[in-house]
Design an enzyme around this catalytic site. Sequence first.
Site, PDB file in Angstrom:
ATOM      1  N   CYS A 113      -2.295  10.761  10.685  1.00  0.00           N
ATOM      2  CA  CYS A 113      -1.309  11.657  10.047  1.00  0.00           C
ATOM      3  C   CYS A 113      -1.589  13.144  10.314  1.00  0.00           C
ATOM      4  O   CYS A 113      -0.657  13.923  10.560  1.00  0.00           O
ATOM      5  CB  CYS A 113      -1.243  11.394   8.548  1.00  0.00           C
ATOM      6  SG  CYS A 113      -2.832  11.204   7.748  1.00  0.00           S
ATOM      7  N   ASN A 134       2.463  13.610   4.833  1.00  0.00           N
ATOM      8  CA  ASN A 134       1.580  12.628   5.477  1.00  0.00           C
ATOM      9  C   ASN A 134       2.062  11.186   5.386  1.00  0.00           C
ATOM     10  O   ASN A 134       1.788  10.396   6.287  1.00  0.00           O
ATOM     11  CB  ASN A 134       0.160  12.732   4.900  1.00  0.00           C
ATOM     12  CG  ASN A 134       0.126  12.601   3.399  1.00  0.00           C
ATOM     13  OD1 ASN A 134       0.637  13.480   2.698  1.00  0.00           O
ATOM     14  ND2 ASN A 134      -0.447  11.537   2.890  1.00  0.00           N
ATOM     15  N   HIS A 194      -0.107  17.361   4.016  1.00  0.00           N
ATOM     16  CA  HIS A 194      -1.322  17.957   4.585  1.00  0.00           C
ATOM     17  C   HIS A 194      -1.005  19.374   5.065  1.00  0.00           C
ATOM     18  O   HIS A 194      -0.019  19.598   5.788  1.00  0.00           O
ATOM     19  CB  HIS A 194      -1.807  17.156   5.797  1.00  0.00           C
ATOM     20  CG  HIS A 194      -2.272  15.765   5.488  1.00  0.00           C
ATOM     21  ND1 HIS A 194      -2.520  15.292   4.223  1.00  0.00           N
ATOM     22  CD2 HIS A 194      -2.584  14.731   6.332  1.00  0.00           C
ATOM     23  CE1 HIS A 194      -2.940  14.044   4.286  1.00  0.00           C
ATOM     24  NE2 HIS A 194      -2.976  13.667   5.550  1.00  0.00           N
ATOM     25  N   GLY A 232       0.812  -1.224   0.000  1.00  0.00           N
ATOM     26  CA  GLY A 232       0.000   0.000   0.000  1.00  0.00           C
ATOM     27  C   GLY A 232       0.843   1.271   0.000  1.00  0.00           C
ATOM     28  O   GLY A 232       2.087   1.229  -0.062  1.00  0.00           O
TER      29      GLY A 232
HETATM   30  P1  NAP Z   1      -3.577   1.294   1.123  1.00  0.00           P
HETATM   31  O1  NAP Z   1      -2.724   2.007   0.138  1.00  0.00           O
HETATM   32  O2  NAP Z   1      -4.981   1.008   0.761  1.00  0.00           O
HETATM   33  O3  NAP Z   1      -2.840  -0.108   1.502  1.00  0.00           O
HETATM   34  C1  NAP Z   1      -3.465  -1.089   2.278  1.00  0.00           C
HETATM   35  C2  NAP Z   1      -2.558  -2.289   2.480  1.00  0.00           C
HETATM   36  O4  NAP Z   1      -3.268  -3.258   3.263  1.00  0.00           O
HETATM   37  C3  NAP Z   1      -2.124  -2.989   1.203  1.00  0.00           C
HETATM   38  O5  NAP Z   1      -0.847  -3.548   1.375  1.00  0.00           O
HETATM   39  C4  NAP Z   1      -3.155  -4.106   1.065  1.00  0.00           C
HETATM   40  O6  NAP Z   1      -2.684  -5.258   0.382  1.00  0.00           O
HETATM   41  C5  NAP Z   1      -3.382  -4.474   2.522  1.00  0.00           C
HETATM   42  N1  NAP Z   1      -4.721  -5.054   2.685  1.00  0.00           N
HETATM   43  C6  NAP Z   1      -5.906  -4.507   2.313  1.00  0.00           C
HETATM   44  N2  NAP Z   1      -6.919  -5.379   2.581  1.00  0.00           N
HETATM   45  C7  NAP Z   1      -6.346  -6.472   3.110  1.00  0.00           C
HETATM   46  C8  NAP Z   1      -6.858  -7.727   3.559  1.00  0.00           C
HETATM   47  N3  NAP Z   1      -8.153  -8.013   3.547  1.00  0.00           N
HETATM   48  N4  NAP Z   1      -5.973  -8.623   4.055  1.00  0.00           N
HETATM   49  C9  NAP Z   1      -4.647  -8.344   4.092  1.00  0.00           C
HETATM   50  N5  NAP Z   1      -4.105  -7.195   3.667  1.00  0.00           N
HETATM   51  C10 NAP Z   1      -4.942  -6.263   3.181  1.00  0.00           C
HETATM   52  O7  NAP Z   1      -3.637   2.074   2.508  1.00  0.00           O
HETATM   53  P2  NAP Z   1      -2.522   3.032   3.196  1.00  0.00           P
HETATM   54  O8  NAP Z   1      -2.762   4.453   2.826  1.00  0.00           O
HETATM   55  O9  NAP Z   1      -1.171   2.439   2.995  1.00  0.00           O
HETATM   56  O10 NAP Z   1      -2.954   2.957   4.728  1.00  0.00           O
HETATM   57  C11 NAP Z   1      -2.664   1.843   5.554  1.00  0.00           C
HETATM   58  C12 NAP Z   1      -3.023   2.182   7.005  1.00  0.00           C
HETATM   59  O11 NAP Z   1      -2.245   3.304   7.424  1.00  0.00           O
HETATM   60  C13 NAP Z   1      -4.494   2.562   7.195  1.00  0.00           C
HETATM   61  O12 NAP Z   1      -4.929   2.078   8.451  1.00  0.00           O
HETATM   62  C14 NAP Z   1      -4.446   4.089   7.193  1.00  0.00           C
HETATM   63  O13 NAP Z   1      -5.511   4.652   7.902  1.00  0.00           O
HETATM   64  C15 NAP Z   1      -3.122   4.345   7.895  1.00  0.00           C
HETATM   65  N6  NAP Z   1      -2.469   5.628   7.576  1.00  0.00           N
HETATM   66  C16 NAP Z   1      -2.329   6.053   6.286  1.00  0.00           C
HETATM   67  C17 NAP Z   1      -1.683   7.264   6.037  1.00  0.00           C
HETATM   68  C18 NAP Z   1      -1.480   7.799   4.642  1.00  0.00           C
HETATM   69  O14 NAP Z   1      -1.004   8.946   4.513  1.00  0.00           O
HETATM   70  N7  NAP Z   1      -1.822   7.050   3.591  1.00  0.00           N
HETATM   71  C19 NAP Z   1      -1.176   8.012   7.096  1.00  0.00           C
HETATM   72  C20 NAP Z   1      -1.336   7.543   8.402  1.00  0.00           C
HETATM   73  C21 NAP Z   1      -1.990   6.357   8.630  1.00  0.00           C
HETATM   74  P3  NAP Z   1      -3.078  -5.600  -1.164  1.00  0.00           P
HETATM   75  O15 NAP Z   1      -2.230  -4.696  -2.015  1.00  0.00           O
HETATM   76  O16 NAP Z   1      -2.695  -7.012  -1.277  1.00  0.00           O
HETATM   77  O17 NAP Z   1      -4.542  -5.325  -1.279  1.00  0.00           O
END
Ligand code: NAP
Length: 352
Positions: free
Chosen positions: A153, A330, A245, A14
């Site tokens: 974030c 972020n 952000h 992700g």
């Molecule tokens: P993302 O791009 O949607 O990535 C999600 C990850 O989780 C991918 O590796 C995905 O794997 C995996 N995943 C999704 N569904 C799954 C399942 N059913 N079983 C196992 N693995 C699964 O999300 P992200 O932005 O990286 O965010 C990840 C977390 O960090 C979230 O909780 C978010 O709230 C938090 N966060 C994000 C940010 C930001 O700036 N983006 C900042 C702070 C916190 P696949 O590729 O195999 O689907």
Amino acid sequence: MTNKRKVAILGATGAVGQRYIQLLQGHPWFEISVLAASERSAGKKYKDAANWLMETELPKEIAEMPVANIDVVSCEKTGDFDLVFTSLPGDLAGPVEAEFASLYPVFSKASAHRMEKDVPLIIPEVNADHVELVKVQQQRRGWKGFISTDPNCSTIQMAITLKPLMQFGLRQVVVTTMQALSGAGYPGVASLDIIDNVVPFISGEEEKMETEALKILGTFENGAIKNADFKLSASCNRVNVKDGHLESIFVKLDQDPSIEQIEAAFEDFRGAPQLLKLPSAPAQPIVVRHEKNRPQPRYDRDTGKGQSVVVGRIRKDPIMTFKYMCLGHNTVRGAAGGGILSAELYVANGLA
Ligand code: NAP
């Protein structure tokens, strides 16, 4: 440090997982040994499972690594590891992180466990002493490992700037965010929803900012966190920016410091990562810009390799005491960079 700690990344494909991979390249204390994601990715080589979005090339050895499914057995079969970084969707993170934490230190970017009483919510510059809470957690839950969480974030960058203001008696904070698209993960917000537009709603974000900040800025007393005593109101928006952000923050203080005193409080602020010289610590956690039109996401998000928070437009306010703009990267300070800095803090304290 002689032996590097081996790390597993859960959610490695992700937006945040990719940033972990990028930032851990050449890290002096940590090396990646396991990459895990969903069933969609498990069993594939990383280069075939992930759509690599970072500005730097996908490292060759990472490209060829297999992706495991996100359970302890599958990760242990894929490689050995000492600690775990998780960047999984919030609902999934709850049970998965608990399973890993019974055996390993887990550093979580997800919201699932953040507000639990025995789980630290860490910003290393702000509340390094809260790491001791994991001892209470281990005793209570009978775990060999533990869960330590990082805040949301938008909360991280704001809380870093609120910490040095507490010396003036922090009473009220009103914040409006303009949040980048990468904050919604990949592929995130549909292009037709955000081109030529601003979306004035991000599910759960305002509640997270309003509750997490009080825990982070609280005190650790007799084995528990006592929340900070001020009021915070947040309004969150998604804007058409890739990373970074921007927040407009209004603050009411007991005292009436001059703008120069506020600027000095921001610029002079240092925390445990700077004192301990942690590998991912920015030299200056808060950088003050004096131009009338800064900070801006495109120009300022990479300040301090994305680990510094940038503030500007510090000015008096006719209703509150003063107001300012605050910018943070972020997926670096707000996510993977913050997670790595937290893990470094635990290692430096002999807890991981
Ligand atoms: P993302 O791009 O949607 O990535 C999600 C990850 O989780 C991918 O590796 C995905 O794997 C995996 N995943 C999704 N569904 C799954 C399942 N059913 N079983 C196992 N693995 C699964 O999300 P992200 O932005 O990286 O965010 C990840 C977390 O960090 C979230 O909780 C978010 O709230 C938090 N966060 C994000 C940010 C930001 O700036 N983006 C900042 C702070 C916190 P696949 O590729 O195999 O689907």
